[in-house]
Design a protein around this motif. Structure first.
Motif, PDB file in Angstrom:
ATOM      1  N   SER A 230      14.131  16.037  -7.401  1.00  0.00           N
ATOM      2  CA  SER A 230      15.289  15.177  -7.112  1.00  0.00           C
ATOM      3  C   SER A 230      15.217  14.544  -5.726  1.00  0.00           C
ATOM      4  CB  SER A 230      16.581  15.989  -7.231  1.00  0.00           C
ATOM      5  OG  SER A 230      16.523  17.078  -6.349  1.00  0.00           O
ATOM      6  N   GLY A 231      14.011  14.225  -5.318  1.00  0.00           N
ATOM      7  CA  GLY A 231      13.871  13.565  -4.019  1.00  0.00           C
ATOM      8  C   GLY A 231      12.406  13.536  -3.641  1.00  0.00           C
ATOM      9  N   MET A 232      12.120  13.045  -2.437  1.00  0.00           N
ATOM     10  CA  MET A 232      10.723  13.031  -2.013  1.00  0.00           C
ATOM     11  C   MET A 232      10.573  13.682  -0.647  1.00  0.00           C
ATOM     12  SD  MET A 232      10.194   8.998  -1.146  1.00  0.00           S
ATOM     13  CE  MET A 232       8.876   8.939   0.020  1.00  0.00           C
ATOM     14  N   ILE A 233       9.387  14.237  -0.430  1.00  0.00           N
ATOM     15  CA  ILE A 233       9.073  14.780   0.891  1.00  0.00           C
ATOM     16  C   ILE A 233       8.085  13.823   1.528  1.00  0.00           C
ATOM     17  CG2 ILE A 233       7.920  16.668   2.108  1.00  0.00           C
ATOM     18  CD1 ILE A 233       8.999  18.520  -0.113  1.00  0.00           C
ATOM     19  N   ASN A 234       8.327  13.460   2.795  1.00  0.00           N
ATOM     20  CA  ASN A 234       7.329  12.629   3.460  1.00  0.00           C
ATOM     21  C   ASN A 234       6.929  13.257   4.779  1.00  0.00           C
ATOM     22  OD1 ASN A 234       7.959  10.825   6.020  1.00  0.00           O
ATOM     23  ND2 ASN A 234       9.901  11.066   4.919  1.00  0.00           N
ATOM     24  N   ARG A 235       5.680  13.039   5.110  1.00  0.00           N
ATOM     25  CA  ARG A 235       5.168  13.405   6.436  1.00  0.00           C
ATOM     26  C   ARG A 235       4.295  12.239   6.923  1.00  0.00           C
ATOM     27  NH1 ARG A 235       0.031  14.976   5.911  1.00  0.00           N
ATOM     28  NH2 ARG A 235      -0.055  15.974   7.946  1.00  0.00           N
ATOM     29  N   ILE A 236       4.979  11.075   7.017  1.00  0.00           N
ATOM     30  CA  ILE A 236       4.260   9.854   7.414  1.00  0.00           C
ATOM     31  C   ILE A 236       3.760   9.994   8.852  1.00  0.00           C
ATOM     32  CG2 ILE A 236       4.460   7.334   7.730  1.00  0.00           C
ATOM     33  CD1 ILE A 236       4.880   8.198   4.790  1.00  0.00           C
ATOM     34  N   GLY A 237       4.588  10.598   9.704  1.00  0.00           N
ATOM     35  CA  GLY A 237       4.163  10.788  11.092  1.00  0.00           C
ATOM     36  C   GLY A 237       4.307   9.533  11.929  1.00  0.00           C
ATOM     37  N   LEU A 238       5.349   8.773  11.613  1.00  0.00           N
ATOM     38  CA  LEU A 238       5.708   7.589  12.424  1.00  0.00           C
ATOM     39  C   LEU A 238       4.593   6.550  12.566  1.00  0.00           C
ATOM     40  CD1 LEU A 238       7.973   8.772  15.387  1.00  0.00           C
ATOM     41  CD2 LEU A 238       8.524   7.150  13.584  1.00  0.00           C
ATOM     42  N   GLU A 239       3.895   6.287  11.482  1.00  0.00           N
ATOM     43  CA  GLU A 239       2.938   5.172  11.510  1.00  0.00           C
ATOM     44  C   GLU A 239       3.715   3.893  11.829  1.00  0.00           C
ATOM     45  OE1 GLU A 239       0.884   4.438   7.848  1.00  0.00           O
ATOM     46  OE2 GLU A 239       0.192   2.480   8.545  1.00  0.00           O
ATOM     47  N   ASN A 240       3.271   3.171  12.832  1.00  0.00           N
ATOM     48  CA  ASN A 240       3.939   1.890  13.139  1.00  0.00           C
ATOM     49  C   ASN A 240       3.046   1.042  14.019  1.00  0.00           C
ATOM     50  OD1 ASN A 240       5.311   1.678  16.120  1.00  0.00           O
ATOM     51  ND2 ASN A 240       5.011   3.818  15.518  1.00  0.00           N
ATOM     52  N   VAL A 241       3.418  -0.239  14.160  1.00  0.00           N
ATOM     53  CA  VAL A 241       2.542  -1.203  14.846  1.00  0.00           C
ATOM     54  C   VAL A 241       2.658  -1.156  16.367  1.00  0.00           C
ATOM     55  CG1 VAL A 241       2.509  -2.809  12.889  1.00  0.00           C
ATOM     56  CG2 VAL A 241       4.286  -3.058  14.655  1.00  0.00           C
ATOM     57  N   GLY A 242       3.661  -0.414  16.871  1.00  0.00           N
ATOM     58  CA  GLY A 242       3.865  -0.372  18.327  1.00  0.00           C
ATOM     59  C   GLY A 242       4.706  -1.555  18.781  1.00  0.00           C
ATOM     60  N   ILE A 243       5.377  -1.381  19.920  1.00  0.00           N
ATOM     61  CA  ILE A 243       6.382  -2.378  20.335  1.00  0.00           C
ATOM     62  C   ILE A 243       5.768  -3.751  20.632  1.00  0.00           C
ATOM     63  CG2 ILE A 243       6.396  -1.714  22.800  1.00  0.00           C
ATOM     64  CD1 ILE A 243       9.478  -2.810  20.764  1.00  0.00           C
ATOM     65  N   GLN A 244       4.560  -3.798  21.207  1.00  0.00           N
ATOM     66  CA  GLN A 244       4.020  -5.121  21.571  1.00  0.00           C
ATOM     67  C   GLN A 244       3.699  -5.951  20.331  1.00  0.00           C
ATOM     68  OE1 GLN A 244       4.527  -6.308  24.370  1.00  0.00           O
ATOM     69  NE2 GLN A 244       5.013  -4.368  25.398  1.00  0.00           N
TER      70      GLN A 244
END
Ligand SMILES: Cc1cc2nc3c(=O)[nH]c(=O)nc-3n(C[C@H](O)[C@H](O)[C@H](O)COP(=O)(O)O)c2cc1C
Length: 308
Positions: A65-79
Motif C-alpha cells: 500500500s505504498g512505496m519505499i524510496n532511497r533515492i538519496g537526493l539525486e538532483n542537478v545542483g543549484i547552479q
C-alpha cells in the motif's frame, strides 16, 4: 464563482493543490499529462549546493500500500537549476516552490541567499529526508537544531519560508513550534516514514534476501499524516500544508478537517500523472455543488464538523 485561491504569507496560489518534492521532477516532465500552470504550485525536486547522483543500488521498493524510496537526493545542483530549470519554470508561468536540502546550516543559508537573490517566491526546507547519510534528518528531529537552522535561513531569505517536517519524531508539537518560533511562514508535513522492504527468494534449498530501507510514502502513511497534522494544528497558528497518501478529493477534505490549509500530492503522481489537475477540478465542482464560494468557507465548515 468559486474562489480556490489562498495566500501563504505573500505567496499566492490559485488553488490549494501542490505537487510534492521528488515526485514531479522539475515540472516540465509532466506537461504532456496536464496543464502544469493550473496547479496551485509545484515543489521542485530537493536541490543541494552541488549536484548529487543519489544512492547506488535498488532505490524503489513497491509495498502492498505504498512505496519505499532511497533515492538519496539525486538532483542537478543549484547552479544547473538556475541555468536550465528556472528559466523553464519562469517562461511557462509555473508557480513553484524551491525545495532545498543540505548537510550543514551554512548549506541551507547559502541556498536561501541564492533563492532570495533570484527572487524565488517560496522555499521549502527539507529537514527531514531519511535517505542520506549525513545532514538534514538531524535538523528535523531535534527542536533546538531546527530552531537554529530555520532562524538562520529566515535571516537570509525574505520570501515565503516553508519548513517540511519529518514524521520520525516523538513529539510533532515540539518541532512544529520550533519552526513557528523561528519565524517560518508555513509548515509542510509529512515527509516519508522510515521503513524497509524485504524480498525473499528460495533457490536450490537456499534463501536469498533483498532489503530496501528508506522512506515509505503513499496510501500506507495517510493515517500517520492525518494524526501528525491534527496534532500540530492544535499548537501552531501558521498554515499547514499536508501530505501523505493523498489520492482523492475525500482525502483532501479529511486533511482540511484536521486543519490543513493546502495539500501536496506525492506518490499518486507516479501512477496518475494528471491527478493534481483532476483534483483541482473535483474540488471546484464540489464547492460549486455545495455552495462554498471560498476556500476559507469550506475549510471552516470542515473544521466545525460535528463528532458522531
Ligand atoms: C521518489 C520520492 C522522492 C522524494 N524526494 C523528496 C525530496 O527530494 N525532497 C523532499 O522534501 N521530499 C521528497 N519526497 C517526499 C515527498 O515529497 C512526500 O513528502 C512524501 O512522499 C509523502 O507524500 P505522498 O505519500 O503523497 O507521497 C520524495 C518522495 C518520493 C516517493
Amino acid at each position: 464563482m468559486v474562489d480556490l485561491s489562498l495566500k501563504l504569507n505573500e505567496f499566492e496560489l490559485d488553488n490549494p493543490i501542490i505537487t510534492a518534492s521528488g515526485t514531479y521532477g522539475y515540472s516540465n516532465e509532466f506537461e504532456v499529462f496536464c496543464d502544469v500552470q493550473k496547479i496551485g504550485a509545484v515543489v521542485t525536486k530537493g536541490i543541494t549546493k552541488e549536484p548529487r547522483l543519489g544512492n547506488d543500488g535498488q532505490r524503489i521498493f513497491e509495498t502492498s500500500s505504498g512505496m519505499i524510496n532511497r533515492i538519496g537526493l539525486e538532483n542537478v545542483g543549484i547552479q544547473t537549476f538556475l541555468k536550465e530549470k528556472l528559466p523553464i519554470l519562469q517562461e511557462q508561468g509555473i508557480n513553484f516552490i524551491l525545495n532545498i536540502a543540505g548537510s550543514a546550516i551554512d548549506d541551507y543559508v547559502e541556498l536561501a541567499k541564492i533563492a532570495d537573490k533570484n527572487k524565488i517566491k517560496a522555499i521549502e526546507l527539507n529537514v527531514s529526508c531519511p535517505n542520506v547519510h549525513s545532514g538534514c534528518i538531524e535538523f528535523g528531529v531535534n527542536k533546538d537544531s531546527l530552531y537554529k537552522l530555520v532562524s538562520k535561513v529566515r535571516d537570509s531569505y525574505s520570501g515565503c519560508l516553508i519548513v517540511k517536517l519529518s514524521p520520525n519524531v516523538t513529539s510533532p508539537e515540539e518541532v512544529a513550534l520550533a519552526a513557528e518560533n523561528a519565524d517560518a511562514d508555513a509548515i509542510s508535513a509529512i515527509n516519508t516514514v522510515r521503513g524497509m522492504g524485504v524480498k525473499l527468494d528460495f533457490v536450490n534449498g537456499q534463501f536469498k534476501k533483498t532489503t530496501v530501507a528508506g522512506g515509505l510514502s503513499g496510501k500506507a502513511i495517510k493515517p500517520v499524516a492525518l494524526s501528525f497534522v491534527d496534532r500540530i494544528h492544535k499548537v501552531v497558528d501558521i498554515p499547514i500544508i499536508a501530505m501523505g497518501g493523498i489520492y482523492t478529493l475525500v482525502d483532501i477534505l479529511e486533511f482540511f478537517s484536521v486543519g490543513a490549509r493546502a495539500v501536496q500530492i506525492g506518490t499518486a503522481n507516479f501512477t496518475h500523472p494528471d491527478i493534481a489537475q483532476k483534483l483541482i477540478i473535483e474540488l471546484e465542482e464540489f464547492m460549486q455543488k455545495h455552495k462554498f464560494s471560498t476556500l476559507d468557507e469550506l475549510q471552516n465548515k470542515l473544521k466545525e464538523a460535528e463528532y458522531v
